[in-house]
Design a protein around this motif. Structure first.
Motif, PDB file in Angstrom:
ATOM      1  N   ALA A 198       9.456   2.453  -2.835  1.00  0.00           N
ATOM      2  CA  ALA A 198      10.766   3.650  -3.534  1.00  0.00           C
ATOM      3  C   ALA A 198      11.729   3.414  -3.491  1.00  0.00           C
ATOM      4  O   ALA A 198      12.470   3.796  -4.320  1.00  0.00           O
ATOM      5  CB  ALA A 198      10.533   4.552  -2.959  1.00  0.00           C
TER       6      ALA A 198
ATOM      7  N   GLU B 175       2.556   9.331  -3.976  1.00  0.00           N
ATOM      8  CA  GLU B 175       3.934   8.786  -2.476  1.00  0.00           C
ATOM      9  C   GLU B 175       3.517   8.020  -2.076  1.00  0.00           C
ATOM     10  O   GLU B 175       2.960   7.030  -1.592  1.00  0.00           O
ATOM     11  CB  GLU B 175       3.169   9.702  -1.040  1.00  0.00           C
ATOM     12  CG  GLU B 175       5.205   9.219   0.076  1.00  0.00           C
ATOM     13  CD  GLU B 175       5.247  10.377   1.335  1.00  0.00           C
ATOM     14  OE1 GLU B 175       5.527   9.799   2.164  1.00  0.00           O
ATOM     15  OE2 GLU B 175       3.865  10.110   1.061  1.00  0.00           O
ATOM     16  N   LEU B 176       5.154   6.865  -2.627  1.00  0.00           N
ATOM     17  CA  LEU B 176       5.112   5.220  -2.697  1.00  0.00           C
ATOM     18  C   LEU B 176       5.545   5.199  -1.627  1.00  0.00           C
ATOM     19  O   LEU B 176       5.449   5.863  -0.561  1.00  0.00           O
ATOM     20  CB  LEU B 176       6.358   4.671  -3.751  1.00  0.00           C
ATOM     21  CG  LEU B 176       5.891   4.991  -4.917  1.00  0.00           C
ATOM     22  CD1 LEU B 176       7.170   5.121  -6.286  1.00  0.00           C
ATOM     23  CD2 LEU B 176       4.928   4.194  -5.661  1.00  0.00           C
ATOM     24  N   ASN B 177       5.262   3.934  -1.082  1.00  0.00           N
ATOM     25  CA  ASN B 177       5.398   3.004   0.106  1.00  0.00           C
ATOM     26  C   ASN B 177       7.176   3.011   0.219  1.00  0.00           C
ATOM     27  O   ASN B 177       7.630   3.377  -1.006  1.00  0.00           O
ATOM     28  CB  ASN B 177       5.413   1.709  -0.321  1.00  0.00           C
ATOM     29  CG  ASN B 177       5.620   0.876   1.224  1.00  0.00           C
ATOM     30  OD1 ASN B 177       6.835   0.331   0.948  1.00  0.00           O
ATOM     31  ND2 ASN B 177       4.539   0.839   1.551  1.00  0.00           N
TER      32      ASN B 177
ATOM     33  N   LYS C 121       1.009  -1.817  -0.420  1.00  0.00           N
ATOM     34  CA  LYS C 121       0.097  -0.174  -0.202  1.00  0.00           C
ATOM     35  C   LYS C 121       0.961   0.654   0.111  1.00  0.00           C
ATOM     36  O   LYS C 121       2.003   1.486   0.920  1.00  0.00           O
ATOM     37  CB  LYS C 121      -0.449  -0.056   1.580  1.00  0.00           C
ATOM     38  CG  LYS C 121      -2.101  -1.126   1.353  1.00  0.00           C
ATOM     39  CD  LYS C 121      -2.885  -1.237   0.183  1.00  0.00           C
ATOM     40  CE  LYS C 121      -4.005  -2.336   0.137  1.00  0.00           C
ATOM     41  NZ  LYS C 121      -4.520  -2.493  -0.461  1.00  0.00           N
ATOM     42  N   ASN C 122       0.530   1.872  -1.273  1.00  0.00           N
ATOM     43  CA  ASN C 122       1.074   3.795  -0.811  1.00  0.00           C
ATOM     44  C   ASN C 122       1.370   4.880   0.149  1.00  0.00           C
ATOM     45  O   ASN C 122      -0.272   4.701   0.403  1.00  0.00           O
ATOM     46  CB  ASN C 122       1.019   4.353  -2.244  1.00  0.00           C
ATOM     47  CG  ASN C 122       1.651   3.562  -3.717  1.00  0.00           C
ATOM     48  OD1 ASN C 122       3.009   3.008  -3.357  1.00  0.00           O
ATOM     49  ND2 ASN C 122       1.146   3.474  -4.594  1.00  0.00           N
ATOM     50  N   GLN C 123       1.639   5.257   0.604  1.00  0.00           N
ATOM     51  CA  GLN C 123       1.609   6.077   1.496  1.00  0.00           C
ATOM     52  C   GLN C 123       0.228   6.889   1.515  1.00  0.00           C
ATOM     53  O   GLN C 123      -0.666   7.155   2.163  1.00  0.00           O
ATOM     54  CB  GLN C 123       2.063   6.761   2.053  1.00  0.00           C
ATOM     55  CG  GLN C 123       3.835   6.261   2.667  1.00  0.00           C
ATOM     56  CD  GLN C 123       3.317   5.528   4.451  1.00  0.00           C
ATOM     57  OE1 GLN C 123       3.438   4.122   4.029  1.00  0.00           O
ATOM     58  NE2 GLN C 123       3.739   6.131   4.751  1.00  0.00           N
TER      59      GLN C 123
ATOM     60  N   MET D 281      -1.382  -1.946  -7.943  1.00  0.00           N
ATOM     61  CA  MET D 281       0.069  -1.882  -7.720  1.00  0.00           C
ATOM     62  C   MET D 281       0.890  -2.822  -8.691  1.00  0.00           C
ATOM     63  O   MET D 281       1.624  -1.665  -8.965  1.00  0.00           O
ATOM     64  CB  MET D 281       0.322  -2.328  -6.098  1.00  0.00           C
ATOM     65  CG  MET D 281       2.029  -2.088  -6.254  1.00  0.00           C
ATOM     66  SD  MET D 281       2.345  -0.630  -5.748  1.00  0.00           S
ATOM     67  CE  MET D 281       1.217   0.015  -4.202  1.00  0.00           C
TER      68      MET D 281
ATOM     69  N   ASN E 130       2.547  -0.917   4.323  1.00  0.00           N
ATOM     70  CA  ASN E 130       1.975   0.035   4.469  1.00  0.00           C
ATOM     71  C   ASN E 130       2.228   0.938   5.268  1.00  0.00           C
ATOM     72  O   ASN E 130       3.009   0.442   6.152  1.00  0.00           O
ATOM     73  CB  ASN E 130       0.148  -0.856   4.702  1.00  0.00           C
ATOM     74  CG  ASN E 130       0.376  -1.738   6.633  1.00  0.00           C
ATOM     75  OD1 ASN E 130       1.133  -1.228   7.375  1.00  0.00           O
ATOM     76  ND2 ASN E 130      -0.173  -2.297   6.520  1.00  0.00           N
TER      77      ASN E 130
END
Length: 558
Positions: free
Chosen positions: A405, A399-401, A393-395, A437, A487
């Protein structure tokens, strides 16, 4: 050097000066109503004459001659602070008990929850200022702390531990994969216990695993079990039945939950480990459920686990367990009677036996204490990264996890990165889950020409219930085995546990397991390791074929 330091300290004290005195910790928004247990900490060496702490409206100074040597805690209400933290402060601001020293107030210093500031003066000289939300981001229950000149390098909440990173050499390792041989290793580990078994696991519904612990108790082993008191969906009936069976055998079953006398230390106690006889640790990705540790020959989740033999490593995890089972958020879990239902599972052909070796280098990874070690591991990759996760899960939307990233950045410097995610229905039916994803990762790879690819696991093709793993392999030398989901919550707010194992044989073992899952999933719509999306190739081929057919058709008419 020690003599020089002692002389410097003595000179500081004799001169009545301060040696680096700073505010290093404060909590403006604790859990108790109206925040009577709010506090701040000063650290340093010297005499506090002339020092004033203020919030710009009120403040306090210290009684003449007050000395600080290390850490000094000032709380608004001493008894309230002691109720929350289990020990009294050095000073209180409001006079609530005659046996506790008081600072000398000037006005009323009350730290506001959402926006305020603290000032530290010596005479009229401002030594330090910290403001929120400018310098720290406030949140209920959060302790703000200064480390190496940086505020809040990781989230820290009331009651949580601060275990440092540690590494243990020459560790004996037994690596295993679920569903193939997980129960085999668990059963042998429990059967080997002679004195003590400490279990911390998020969910426990497996009858056979409970019976193994009960047999250990019957032969005189002291067994203690800690569970999460509020798992997603609540405590299932099967877990209450397991707790009842353990209770009746004399095994205390505890749970971590918010009570009248203590707020839960972590959002979830999501760890999955046990400690045996102070010399063995078994840690992995799977809960103690039939799908996590199925009987040999039955289908279950894909997960990774390790049994580690080393007294120092076991002592580390034992200390974590004892810390987490203390405090007002730990209460007994009262079980129920009745049979423990074991769900039916399809048959499974075992492919992987346990892998045993010695001489490994092992570093524990705890959330939230040392989750940053995962980022460091990925950032250190030079050749390859293999990632197998239940989900990523991305932030935020933009914004990527951070773990992902780091892996994508590694691919930008030429490291080959493969990402395999679960495809069970609850991980692909939403609008922003694993299939999206995988698509995002492959689009980044295609756009930048990166050695990066993602796939959805083909569960049916590989006869797996789901991918529940949380594992990483770097450069064929280091492996992360853990309970830490990718996550925003798991690394920063849960109690999680894992290990980074550095040994080529262990890395080779998990690489074989990973490639078995990866190669079985090649038809699942993912690309190769150079970022080429096979679906796009097929689509392009279909378009070209259609155009060619149209051209021939039109040419035939002329």
């Amino acid at each position: 050097m020690r003599r020089i330091a002692a002389v410097i300290l003595l000179l500081c004290l004799l001169a009545g000066t301060a040696c680096g005195i700073l505010i290093t910790e404060f909590c403006p928004d604790p859990y108790l109503p109206r925040d009577p247990d709010e506090y701040l900490v000063l650290e340093g060496e010297g005499v506090l004459d002339g020092f004033v702490v203020s919030d710009g409206e009120g403040g306090f100074r210290f009684p003449p001659g007050t000395q600080i040597s290390g850490r000094l805690v000032v709380a608004r209400d001493g008894p309230a602070f002691e109720r929350t933290h289990g020990y009294p402060p050095d000073f209180e601001i409001e006079e609530h008990t005659p046996t506790m020293p008081n600072v000398i107030p000037n006005g009323n210093l009350l730290m506001a929850n959402q926006a305020d500031e603290l000032y530290l003066y010596r005479g009229t000289t401002l030594l330090q200022k910290v403001a929120w939300p400018a310098d720290v981001h406030p949140r209920e229950g959060q302790i703000h702390y200064l480390e190496d000149g940086v505020w809040d390098p990781r989230p820290l909440f009331i009651g949580q531990s601060r275990f440092p990173a540690a590494t243990f050499e020459d560790v004996a390792v037994t690596a295993f994969a679920a569903p193939d041989c997980a129960y085999e290793v668990f059963g042998a580990t429990v059967a080997s216990a002679e004195r003590e078994i400490l279990v911390n696991v998020y969910e426990f519904t497996d009858r056979a695993m409970a019976e193994g612990l009960i047999r250990a108790r019957e032969r005189g082993v002291a067994v203690t079990v800690l569970l999460e008191g509020g798992p997603v969906g609540g405590i299932p009936p099967e877990e209450r039945a397991v707790a009842g069976a353990l209770n009746r055998s004399g095994i205390p079953v505890l749970m971590m939950t918010t009570t009248d006398v203590g707020h839960a230390k972590y959002r979830y106690d999501h760890a999955k480990y046990l400690v045996v006889d102070g010399n063995t640790v078994l840690v992995g990705s799977e809960n103690y459920k039939p799908g996590g540790y199925p009987a040999p020959g039955l289908q279950g989740n894909r997960g990774w686990g390790v049994c580690l033999k080393d007294p120092g490593l076991a002592a580390y995890f034992r200390e974590v367990f004892l810390f987490d089972t203390g405090g007002g958020d730990i209460v007994p879990l009262e079980g129920t009677g009745g049979e423990i239902h074991t769900p039916w599972a399809p048959s499974y052909t075992v492919e992987f036996a346990p892998c045993r070796t010695g001489g490994a280098r092992v570093t524990p990874v705890l959330s939230p204490d040392t989750s940053h070690l995962i980022t460091r591991m990925i950032e250190g990759a030079e050749e390859s990264i293999a990632i197998e996760q239940a989900y990523i899960k991305n932030q935020t939307k933009y914004e990527l996890n951070p773990f992902l990233a780091a892996a994508i950045n590694a691919s930008r410097r030429g490291v080959t990165v493969q990402v395999l995610l679960d495809s069970f229905w609850f991980n692909i039916e939403g609008d922003a889950d694993n299939d999206e994803m995988v698509d995002l990762i492959n689009r980044i790879a295609a756009a930048e020409g990166l050695p990066l690819a993602a796939r959805l696991a083909d569960l049916e093709g590989n006869n797996l219930a789901k991918i529940h793993n949380k594992g990483v392999i770097v450069d064929g030398r280091a492996v992360l085995v853990s309970s830490i989901n990718w996550n925003a919550n798991s690394p920063g707010f849960n109690r999680e546990a894992g290990v980074i194992i550095e040994h080529p044989d262990i890395a080779a073992y998990y690489t074989r397991v990973f490639l078995d899952d990866w190669e079985a999933s090649c038809a699942g719509g993912a690309g190769d390791v150079y970022g080429v999306d096979r679906l796009k190739i097929v689509a392009a081929a279909c378009i070209l074929a259609g155009l060619a057919a149209l051209y021939l058709y039109r040419r035939g008419r002329t």
